[in-house]
Design a protein around this motif. Structure first.
Motif, short mmCIF file in Angstrom:
data_model
loop_
_atom_site.label_atom_id
_atom_site.label_comp_id
_atom_site.label_asym_id
_atom_site.label_seq_id
_atom_site.Cartn_x
_atom_site.Cartn_y
_atom_site.Cartn_z
N UNK A 23 0.84 -1.19 0.14
CA UNK A 23 0.09 -0.07 -0.18
C UNK A 23 0.96 1.30 0.11
N UNK A 24 2.09 1.33 0.65
CA UNK A 24 2.82 2.45 0.90
C UNK A 24 3.51 2.72 -0.45
N UNK A 25 3.89 1.85 -1.26
CA UNK A 25 4.61 1.89 -2.38
C UNK A 25 3.53 2.39 -3.70
N UNK A 26 2.37 1.78 -3.46
CA UNK A 26 1.57 2.46 -4.46
C UNK A 26 1.02 3.72 -4.24
N UNK A 27 1.00 4.17 -2.91
CA UNK A 27 0.61 5.46 -2.46
C UNK A 27 1.77 6.53 -2.97
N UNK A 28 2.74 6.07 -2.85
CA UNK A 28 4.02 6.98 -3.12
C UNK A 28 3.95 7.29 -4.85
N UNK A 29 3.69 6.43 -5.41
CA UNK A 29 3.78 6.33 -6.78
C UNK A 29 2.61 7.28 -7.41
N UNK A 30 1.31 6.90 -6.80
CA UNK A 30 0.13 7.87 -7.09
C UNK A 30 0.10 9.21 -6.72
N UNK A 31 0.86 9.36 -5.56
CA UNK A 31 1.25 10.73 -5.24
C UNK A 31 2.13 11.77 -5.74
N UNK A 32 3.09 11.09 -6.71
CA UNK A 32 3.94 11.83 -7.35
C UNK A 32 3.19 12.87 -8.21
N UNK A 33 3.91 13.97 -8.43
CA UNK A 33 3.17 15.25 -8.93
C UNK A 33 3.16 14.84 -10.62
N UNK A 34 1.84 15.06 -10.93
CA UNK A 34 1.42 14.75 -12.26
C UNK A 34 1.40 13.35 -12.81
N UNK A 35 1.44 12.36 -11.89
CA UNK A 35 1.30 11.06 -12.17
C UNK A 35 -0.25 10.56 -12.37
N UNK A 36 -0.38 10.49 -13.87
CA UNK A 36 -1.73 9.92 -14.21
C UNK A 36 -2.93 10.82 -13.71
N UNK A 37 -3.86 10.17 -13.54
CA UNK A 37 -5.13 10.78 -13.30
C UNK A 37 -5.68 10.36 -12.11
N UNK A 38 -7.16 11.31 -11.61
CA UNK A 38 -7.59 10.88 -10.45
C UNK A 38 -8.39 9.49 -10.64
N UNK A 39 -8.76 9.58 -12.10
CA UNK A 39 -9.55 8.20 -12.39
C UNK A 39 -8.62 7.00 -12.32
N UNK A 40 -7.54 7.24 -12.84
CA UNK A 40 -6.49 6.15 -12.61
C UNK A 40 -6.28 5.51 -11.21
N UNK A 41 -6.20 6.64 -10.47
CA UNK A 41 -5.80 6.34 -9.04
C UNK A 41 -7.36 5.38 -8.47
N UNK A 42 -8.43 5.91 -8.80
CA UNK A 42 -9.57 5.04 -8.36
C UNK A 42 -9.74 3.83 -9.01
N UNK A 43 -9.15 3.52 -10.13
CA UNK A 43 -9.15 2.17 -10.79
C UNK A 43 -8.15 1.40 -9.86
N UNK A 44 -6.90 1.89 -9.71
CA UNK A 44 -5.93 1.30 -9.01
C UNK A 44 -6.52 0.75 -7.64
N UNK A 45 -7.09 1.51 -6.76
CA UNK A 45 -7.68 1.21 -5.46
C UNK A 45 -8.76 0.16 -5.79
#
Length: 369
Positions: free
Chosen positions: A174-196
């Motif tokens: 969970x921490x690794x995935x969070x750190x990747x998703x929280x990177x500036x300009x990394x993909x979109x909010x919808x992508x984060x929703x798909x991931x979770x």
């Protein structure tokens, strides 16, 4: 004479150019036809292979004699992998069958084939390989996914690695995935929703849904945890129908009472989940100072007990904002005969805005009937 020769030379040059262009067009046309025929034949062969592998895998699962053998050509790997992915992801197989299918993936060399393909110099091939390994749900591929996250330069391949990891994620990821998703300009909010959404599915399959809900509780009051990713997790809970997260999401609504975006997300998720305790949240939403919150509350309020929310929706028909009024009318329409009668009365209201939305929804109902 020189003028005559110059004109003749120009004419010859033009003829030559026209001839060259004509030959080029003919060659390109032939190449296009040949390519089209090749693609169509390949697609037809791929379809036949997929039909064959589907039948053989069904035989294997039902413990009948099967001629299933390890693929040798790339198109055979592609066909068998696509069939396996479809069977594993469409919800048609039991947990036991899914375990056996992943076993075939290993024994038939599919995992090794795509693992090697993930080392290709082509970012397209690396991306395809990671995508397929992720969809196959092979937990032993985690080191490969982590290696890509640490070493890969192409953002497209990195996003595929995050996506692949989400299919086999547990509490340690969970921490690794969070750190990747929280990177500036990394993909979109919808992508984060798909991931979770994928992560929730993975936790549920492992019997760890409770651990994920505990995680959602822990991050609620963490000021360093991105609010946008908190919202992505809540949206994912609604999509995956994590009913057990209902109370936690209601707590988020209260805690973030001054953050409209969070309240909107909570209302959407609770509208999907339903359950006890949502009435109070939707009543608060229908009386929020932000019209966006009121509009979302009005849209999802039909999930509340009819007798307890219909008065609030009737009041929402008089809201100053059109979106709130139309959503309230649409929710009232979902209450069957009682809702229909209420809209009929509202269609004769002295408030022309109430009349407009009520008549609009009534017309929509008549068209559907």
């Amino acid at each position: 004479m020189n003028g005559y020769m110059d004109a003749y030379s120009v004419k010859s040059l033009l003829y030559s150019a026209i001839f060259v262009m004509l030959v080029t067009v003919i060659i390109l046309f032939i190449a296009l036809v040949v390519h089209k025929v090749h693609v169509e034949l390949r697609d037809a062969y791929l379809i036949r292979l997929k039909e064959y592998y589907s039948k053989e895998l069904q035989k294997k699962l039902s413990r009948r004699k099967s001629n299933l053998a390890a693929p040798k050509k790339k198109i055979e790997f592609d066909a068998l992998t696509q069939v396996l992915i479809q069977m594993l992801t469409d919800g048609s197989v039991t947990a036991e069958h899914a375990k056996r299918l992943r076993g075939y993936t290993r024994r038939l060399g599919i995992a090794a084939f795509y693992q090697k393909m993930a080392e290709s110099r082509s970012w397209v091939k690396r991306s395809i390989a990671i995508e397929r390994l992720g969809l196959l749900g092979l937990t032993e591929m985690k080191p490969l996914f982590y290696a890509i996250l640490n070493e890969e330069k192409d953002i497209g391949v990195i996003s595929k690695a995050v996506w692949a990891l989400s299919f086999v994620a547990d509490e340690n990821d969970l921490k690794t995935i969070y750190n990747m998703l929280n990177r500036p300009f990394f993909m979109s909010a919808k992508f984060s929703e798909y991931i979770y959404t994928n992560i929730i599915t993975s936790f549920t399959q492992q019997g760890k849904q409770g651990l994920f809900i505990d995680y959602l509780k822990r991050i609620k009051d963490d000021p360093d945890f991105s609010d946008s990713l908190k919202r992505a997790i809540i949206e994912a809970c609604g999509v995956r129908n994590v009913v057990a997260a209902g109370q936690t999401i209601r707590d988020y609504f209260i805690t973030f009472s001054s953050v409209s975006d969070m309240k909107i997300t909570c209302l959407r998720a609770l509208g999907e989940l339903g359950g006890d305790g949502i009435l109070g949240v939707f009543k608060l939403g229908l009386n929020d100072e932000d019209w966006r919150v009121r509009a979302v509350a009005a849209k999802g309020a039909s999930c509340c007990p009819q007798s307890l929310i219909i008065k609030d929706l009737r009041n929402a028909l008089h809201d100053e904002n059109y979106h709130v009024r139309i959503n309230a009318a649409l929710s009232i329409a979902r209450f069957g005969d009682k809702g229909y009668k209420l809209l009929k009365r509202a269609a004769n209201s002295g408030d022309r805005f109430v009349r407009d939305v009520s008549n609009y929804v009534l017309k929509e109902l008549s068209y559907r009937a």
